[in-house]
Design a protein around this motif. Structure first.
Motif, short mmCIF file in Angstrom:
data_model
loop_
_atom_site.label_atom_id
_atom_site.label_comp_id
_atom_site.label_asym_id
_atom_site.label_seq_id
_atom_site.Cartn_x
_atom_site.Cartn_y
_atom_site.Cartn_z
N VAL A 60 0.85 -1.19 0.00
CA VAL A 60 0.00 0.00 0.00
C VAL A 60 0.88 1.24 0.00
O VAL A 60 1.73 1.41 0.88
N GLU A 61 0.69 2.09 -0.98
CA GLU A 61 1.44 3.34 -1.07
C GLU A 61 0.47 4.51 -0.94
O GLU A 61 -0.47 4.64 -1.71
N GLY A 62 0.71 5.37 0.05
CA GLY A 62 -0.19 6.48 0.29
C GLY A 62 -1.28 6.10 1.28
O GLY A 62 -1.31 4.99 1.81
N GLU A 63 -2.20 7.04 1.51
CA GLU A 63 -3.26 6.82 2.48
C GLU A 63 -4.60 7.29 1.93
O GLU A 63 -4.66 8.12 1.01
N ARG A 68 -2.52 3.88 -3.39
CA ARG A 68 -2.43 3.00 -4.55
C ARG A 68 -1.89 1.64 -4.09
O ARG A 68 -1.26 1.53 -3.04
N PHE A 69 -2.16 0.64 -4.90
CA PHE A 69 -1.88 -0.73 -4.48
C PHE A 69 -0.93 -1.38 -5.50
O PHE A 69 -1.32 -1.68 -6.63
N TYR A 113 -11.12 -2.14 -1.13
CA TYR A 113 -9.76 -1.83 -0.69
C TYR A 113 -9.75 -0.62 0.25
O TYR A 113 -9.04 -0.62 1.27
N ARG A 114 -10.53 0.39 -0.08
CA ARG A 114 -10.56 1.59 0.77
C ARG A 114 -11.20 1.30 2.12
O ARG A 114 -10.78 1.85 3.15
N ALA A 115 -12.21 0.42 2.14
CA ALA A 115 -12.82 0.04 3.42
C ALA A 115 -11.82 -0.74 4.27
O ALA A 115 -11.76 -0.57 5.49
N ASP A 150 -0.67 1.58 13.39
CA ASP A 150 -2.08 1.53 13.01
C ASP A 150 -2.28 1.81 11.53
O ASP A 150 -3.37 2.17 11.10
N LYS A 151 -1.25 1.59 10.73
CA LYS A 151 -1.33 1.88 9.30
C LYS A 151 -1.24 0.59 8.50
O LYS A 151 -0.36 -0.24 8.71
N VAL A 152 -2.17 0.42 7.54
CA VAL A 152 -2.13 -0.74 6.66
C VAL A 152 -1.01 -0.55 5.63
O VAL A 152 -1.01 0.42 4.88
N GLU A 153 -0.06 -1.48 5.62
CA GLU A 153 1.08 -1.39 4.72
C GLU A 153 1.05 -2.44 3.62
O GLU A 153 1.64 -2.25 2.56
N GLN A 154 0.40 -3.58 3.89
CA GLN A 154 0.24 -4.63 2.89
C GLN A 154 -1.18 -5.16 2.95
O GLN A 154 -1.84 -5.12 3.99
#
Length: 211
Positions: A60-63, A68-69, A113-115, A150-154
């Motif tokens: 995951v790049e950005g927030e 973007r994925f 993906y956004r959810a 608390d950030k989704v990275e993958q």
């Protein structure tokens, strides 16, 4: 309980596929109670090699809406499902999801993906579509988030095509040339009752005819 206009809150029992339930249970086992998200390094489902043909991996790049994925792994059966056999195998990874599937299909899938990013919990969706012979097929998508703090990275995704009508053609099932636009019937965020549940047998999981 409603999460928003598109997604409902659910527990793991919403997942129909026995194999996707196994993947979800492995995610639950990796989730440390002291952490918001599991680490990808701690994720170790059983018999994962058998599932890779139906799985995708993303960085995951950005927030938020700008995220973007980047595709890091693409299952071979998904290449047929989305009609991407013409793409050089060496170029099927290290490209962004929006570039890989195009704007029309991306608009259909991006809410899941956004959810997943917003709630930091697995999302599950079911869409109904028809194969080249007009058979009804249930297309089931499970997205599992991983990261630090608390950030989704993958995100790891599992995608299952199932039909109660028996064998069906997977080629271009979700591609631009498919017979009909997929109709969404389930959109859920799996965010409560986080207790691994014994997988139930789903007899039609293995019924796929590649052709």
């Amino acid at each position: 309980m409603s999460i928003d206009m598109e997604f409902t809150s659910a527990n793991p029992s919403v997942v129909r596929s026995v194999k996707q339930r196994d993947l979800l249970n492995a995610w639950l086992r990796a989730l440390d109670k002291g952490r918001a998200l599991p680490l990808l390094a701690d994720y170790s489902p059983e018999r994962i090699a058998d599932e890779l043909v139906d799985m995708m991996g993303y960085e995951v790049e950005g927030e938020g809406a700008d995220a973007r994925f980047l595709i890091t792994q693409e299952g071979s059966r998904l290449t047929a499902t989305y009609g991407s056999e013409h793409v050089d195998p060496a170029r099927r990874t290290n490209r962004y999801l929006d570039d890989a599937i195009g704007p029309q299909r991306y608009a259909r899938v991006i809410p899941s993906y956004r959810a997943c990013l917003a709630h930091r919990r697995p999302t599950y969706s079911i869409s109904m579509v028809q194969d080249a012979d007009g058979k009804d097929v249930s297309y089931e998508r499970l997205l599992l988030p991983f990261g630090t703090a608390d950030k989704v990275e993958q995100i790891v995704g599992s995608f299952k095509a199932i039909s109660i009508e028996g064998g069906f053609k997977v080629n271009n099932l979700m591609g631009i040339k498919s017979l009909a636009t997929p109709v969404s019937v389930v959109r859920a965020v799996i965010d409560h009752d986080f207790v691994p549940i014994a997988a139930l047998h789903h007899a039609s999981d293995d019924v796929i005819e590649v052709g």
